[in-house]
Design a protein around this motif. Structure first.
Motif, PDB file in Angstrom:
ATOM      1  N   ASP A 178       0.812  -1.167  -0.086  1.00  0.00           N
ATOM      2  CA  ASP A 178      -0.114   0.037  -0.035  1.00  0.00           C
ATOM      3  C   ASP A 178       0.809   1.439  -0.176  1.00  0.00           C
ATOM      4  O   ASP A 178       0.334   2.331   0.155  1.00  0.00           O
ATOM      5  N   GLY A 179       2.256   1.152   0.102  1.00  0.00           N
ATOM      6  CA  GLY A 179       3.096   2.210  -0.002  1.00  0.00           C
ATOM      7  C   GLY A 179       3.158   2.966   1.373  1.00  0.00           C
ATOM      8  O   GLY A 179       3.575   3.792   1.294  1.00  0.00           O
ATOM      9  N   ARG A 180       3.102   2.149   2.195  1.00  0.00           N
ATOM     10  CA  ARG A 180       3.313   2.545   3.963  1.00  0.00           C
ATOM     11  C   ARG A 180       4.558   2.770   4.271  1.00  0.00           C
ATOM     12  O   ARG A 180       4.825   3.225   5.334  1.00  0.00           O
ATOM     13  N   GLY A 181       5.452   2.117   3.637  1.00  0.00           N
ATOM     14  CA  GLY A 181       6.854   2.093   4.065  1.00  0.00           C
ATOM     15  C   GLY A 181       7.538   0.898   3.748  1.00  0.00           C
ATOM     16  O   GLY A 181       7.185   0.018   2.963  1.00  0.00           O
ATOM     17  N   VAL A 182       8.788   0.912   4.248  1.00  0.00           N
ATOM     18  CA  VAL A 182       9.798  -0.269   4.020  1.00  0.00           C
ATOM     19  C   VAL A 182       9.605  -1.205   5.233  1.00  0.00           C
ATOM     20  O   VAL A 182       9.283  -0.870   6.483  1.00  0.00           O
ATOM     21  N   VAL A 183       9.515  -2.558   4.700  1.00  0.00           N
ATOM     22  CA  VAL A 183       9.180  -3.660   5.709  1.00  0.00           C
ATOM     23  C   VAL A 183      10.366  -4.575   5.841  1.00  0.00           C
ATOM     24  O   VAL A 183      11.134  -4.758   4.641  1.00  0.00           O
ATOM     25  N   LEU A 184      10.651  -5.433   6.914  1.00  0.00           N
ATOM     26  CA  LEU A 184      11.523  -6.474   6.884  1.00  0.00           C
ATOM     27  C   LEU A 184      10.832  -7.606   6.976  1.00  0.00           C
ATOM     28  O   LEU A 184       9.896  -7.849   7.854  1.00  0.00           O
ATOM     29  N   ALA A 185      10.696  -8.508   5.914  1.00  0.00           N
ATOM     30  CA  ALA A 185       9.732  -9.644   5.896  1.00  0.00           C
ATOM     31  C   ALA A 185      10.551 -10.977   5.486  1.00  0.00           C
ATOM     32  O   ALA A 185      11.856 -10.908   4.945  1.00  0.00           O
ATOM     33  N   ARG A 186      10.136 -12.052   5.773  1.00  0.00           N
ATOM     34  CA  ARG A 186      10.695 -13.032   5.076  1.00  0.00           C
ATOM     35  C   ARG A 186      10.606 -13.313   3.692  1.00  0.00           C
ATOM     36  O   ARG A 186       9.520 -13.054   3.095  1.00  0.00           O
ATOM     37  N   ARG A 187      11.724 -13.505   3.086  1.00  0.00           N
ATOM     38  CA  ARG A 187      11.368 -13.781   1.664  1.00  0.00           C
ATOM     39  C   ARG A 187      10.425 -14.694   0.993  1.00  0.00           C
ATOM     40  O   ARG A 187       9.728 -14.188  -0.041  1.00  0.00           O
ATOM     41  N   VAL A 188      10.280 -15.712   1.688  1.00  0.00           N
ATOM     42  CA  VAL A 188       9.331 -16.734   1.130  1.00  0.00           C
ATOM     43  C   VAL A 188       7.863 -16.095   1.389  1.00  0.00           C
ATOM     44  O   VAL A 188       6.887 -16.568   0.702  1.00  0.00           O
ATOM     45  N   LEU A 189       7.585 -15.225   2.236  1.00  0.00           N
ATOM     46  CA  LEU A 189       6.288 -14.746   2.237  1.00  0.00           C
ATOM     47  C   LEU A 189       6.242 -13.538   1.529  1.00  0.00           C
ATOM     48  O   LEU A 189       4.969 -13.126   0.890  1.00  0.00           O
ATOM     49  N   ILE A 232       7.962 -13.309  -1.717  1.00  0.00           N
ATOM     50  CA  ILE A 232       8.380 -13.431  -3.027  1.00  0.00           C
ATOM     51  C   ILE A 232       7.195 -13.509  -4.124  1.00  0.00           C
ATOM     52  O   ILE A 232       7.457 -12.708  -5.222  1.00  0.00           O
ATOM     53  N   ASP A 233       6.035 -13.606  -3.931  1.00  0.00           N
ATOM     54  CA  ASP A 233       4.930 -13.587  -4.801  1.00  0.00           C
ATOM     55  C   ASP A 233       4.697 -12.044  -5.156  1.00  0.00           C
ATOM     56  O   ASP A 233       4.537 -11.540  -6.286  1.00  0.00           O
ATOM     57  N   ASP A 234       4.818 -11.200  -4.208  1.00  0.00           N
ATOM     58  CA  ASP A 234       4.707  -9.750  -4.251  1.00  0.00           C
ATOM     59  C   ASP A 234       5.722  -9.136  -5.097  1.00  0.00           C
ATOM     60  O   ASP A 234       5.756  -8.133  -6.006  1.00  0.00           O
ATOM     61  N   VAL A 235       7.120  -9.771  -4.843  1.00  0.00           N
ATOM     62  CA  VAL A 235       8.299  -9.298  -5.723  1.00  0.00           C
ATOM     63  C   VAL A 235       8.131  -9.846  -7.003  1.00  0.00           C
ATOM     64  O   VAL A 235       8.335  -8.899  -7.744  1.00  0.00           O
ATOM     65  N   SER A 236       7.946 -10.946  -7.161  1.00  0.00           N
ATOM     66  CA  SER A 236       7.769 -11.527  -8.680  1.00  0.00           C
ATOM     67  C   SER A 236       6.704 -10.756  -9.313  1.00  0.00           C
ATOM     68  O   SER A 236       6.701 -10.403 -10.836  1.00  0.00           O
ATOM     69  N   ALA A 237       5.620 -10.243  -8.788  1.00  0.00           N
ATOM     70  CA  ALA A 237       4.571  -9.701  -9.517  1.00  0.00           C
ATOM     71  C   ALA A 237       4.902  -8.142  -9.678  1.00  0.00           C
ATOM     72  O   ALA A 237       4.128  -7.538 -10.298  1.00  0.00           O
ATOM     73  N   GLY A 238       6.120  -7.778  -9.114  1.00  0.00           N
ATOM     74  CA  GLY A 238       6.404  -6.197  -9.414  1.00  0.00           C
ATOM     75  C   GLY A 238       5.736  -5.214  -8.096  1.00  0.00           C
ATOM     76  O   GLY A 238       5.861  -4.230  -8.401  1.00  0.00           O
ATOM     77  N   ARG A 239       4.872  -5.784  -7.355  1.00  0.00           N
ATOM     78  CA  ARG A 239       4.271  -4.974  -6.099  1.00  0.00           C
ATOM     79  C   ARG A 239       5.165  -4.237  -5.298  1.00  0.00           C
ATOM     80  O   ARG A 239       4.871  -3.477  -4.465  1.00  0.00           O
ATOM     81  N   LEU A 240       6.356  -5.306  -4.928  1.00  0.00           N
ATOM     82  CA  LEU A 240       7.438  -5.036  -3.957  1.00  0.00           C
ATOM     83  C   LEU A 240       8.584  -5.097  -4.581  1.00  0.00           C
ATOM     84  O   LEU A 240       8.862  -5.885  -5.688  1.00  0.00           O
ATOM     85  N   ILE A 241       9.826  -4.432  -4.210  1.00  0.00           N
ATOM     86  CA  ILE A 241      11.253  -4.655  -4.766  1.00  0.00           C
ATOM     87  C   ILE A 241      11.982  -5.035  -3.682  1.00  0.00           C
ATOM     88  O   ILE A 241      11.672  -4.539  -2.446  1.00  0.00           O
ATOM     89  N   LEU A 242      13.164  -5.644  -3.767  1.00  0.00           N
ATOM     90  CA  LEU A 242      14.062  -5.863  -2.731  1.00  0.00           C
ATOM     91  C   LEU A 242      15.137  -4.543  -2.537  1.00  0.00           C
ATOM     92  O   LEU A 242      15.313  -4.335  -3.411  1.00  0.00           O
ATOM     93  N   LEU A 243      14.841  -3.895  -1.526  1.00  0.00           N
ATOM     94  CA  LEU A 243      15.737  -2.937  -1.168  1.00  0.00           C
ATOM     95  C   LEU A 243      17.219  -3.253  -1.398  1.00  0.00           C
ATOM     96  O   LEU A 243      17.931  -2.404  -1.846  1.00  0.00           O
ATOM     97  N   VAL A 293      21.880  -8.840   0.410  1.00  0.00           N
ATOM     98  CA  VAL A 293      22.016  -9.031   1.966  1.00  0.00           C
ATOM     99  C   VAL A 293      21.046 -10.049   2.186  1.00  0.00           C
ATOM    100  O   VAL A 293      19.727  -9.963   1.746  1.00  0.00           O
ATOM    101  N   LYS A 294      21.368 -11.098   2.791  1.00  0.00           N
ATOM    102  CA  LYS A 294      20.600 -12.098   3.417  1.00  0.00           C
ATOM    103  C   LYS A 294      20.631 -12.399   4.684  1.00  0.00           C
ATOM    104  O   LYS A 294      21.836 -12.715   5.414  1.00  0.00           O
ATOM    105  N   LEU A 295      19.801 -11.977   5.612  1.00  0.00           N
ATOM    106  CA  LEU A 295      19.885 -12.302   6.975  1.00  0.00           C
ATOM    107  C   LEU A 295      19.578 -13.788   7.666  1.00  0.00           C
ATOM    108  O   LEU A 295      18.629 -14.453   6.991  1.00  0.00           O
ATOM    109  N   ALA A 296      20.362 -14.085   8.547  1.00  0.00           N
ATOM    110  CA  ALA A 296      20.143 -15.551   9.016  1.00  0.00           C
ATOM    111  C   ALA A 296      18.798 -15.513  10.019  1.00  0.00           C
ATOM    112  O   ALA A 296      18.635 -14.317  10.858  1.00  0.00           O
ATOM    113  N   PRO A 297      18.057 -16.217   9.630  1.00  0.00           N
ATOM    114  CA  PRO A 297      16.942 -16.505  10.665  1.00  0.00           C
ATOM    115  C   PRO A 297      17.148 -16.569  12.048  1.00  0.00           C
ATOM    116  O   PRO A 297      17.929 -17.211  12.379  1.00  0.00           O
TER     117      PRO A 297
END
Length: 73
Positions: free
Chosen positions: A17-28, A30-41, A45-49
């Motif tokens: 919705d454009g409300r800001g930057v979030v830290l989320a699990r890639r697996v959750l 990935i669909d929004d990234v693939s569809a172009g709704r979100l981008i990887l900032l 960088v890959k953080l260990a869980p």
């Protein structure tokens, strides 16, 4: 305004919705990234869980001996 949200779906929806930057699990996300709704900032960088557990209870329960015993192990 800074908001705290403790729900993965709500966090991702806020980002789409454009409300800001979030830290989320890639697996959750990935669909929004693939569809172009979100981008990887920072895509490289890959953080260990780091699993975490939270003890949640009503404020008035914090003074109960059994609550303190459980929380302190």
């Amino acid at each position: 305004m800074c908001e705290r949200v403790n729900n993965s779906a709500a966090v991702l929806q806020a980002a789409t919705d454009g409300r800001g930057v979030v830290l989320a699990r890639r697996v959750l996300a990935i669909d929004d990234v693939s569809a172009g709704r979100l981008i990887l900032l920072i895509p490289k960088v890959k953080l260990a869980p780091q699993p975490a557990h939270y003890l949640v209870y009503r404020a008035e329960s914090s003074s109960l001996p059994k609550s303190r015993l459980f929380a302190n192990g």
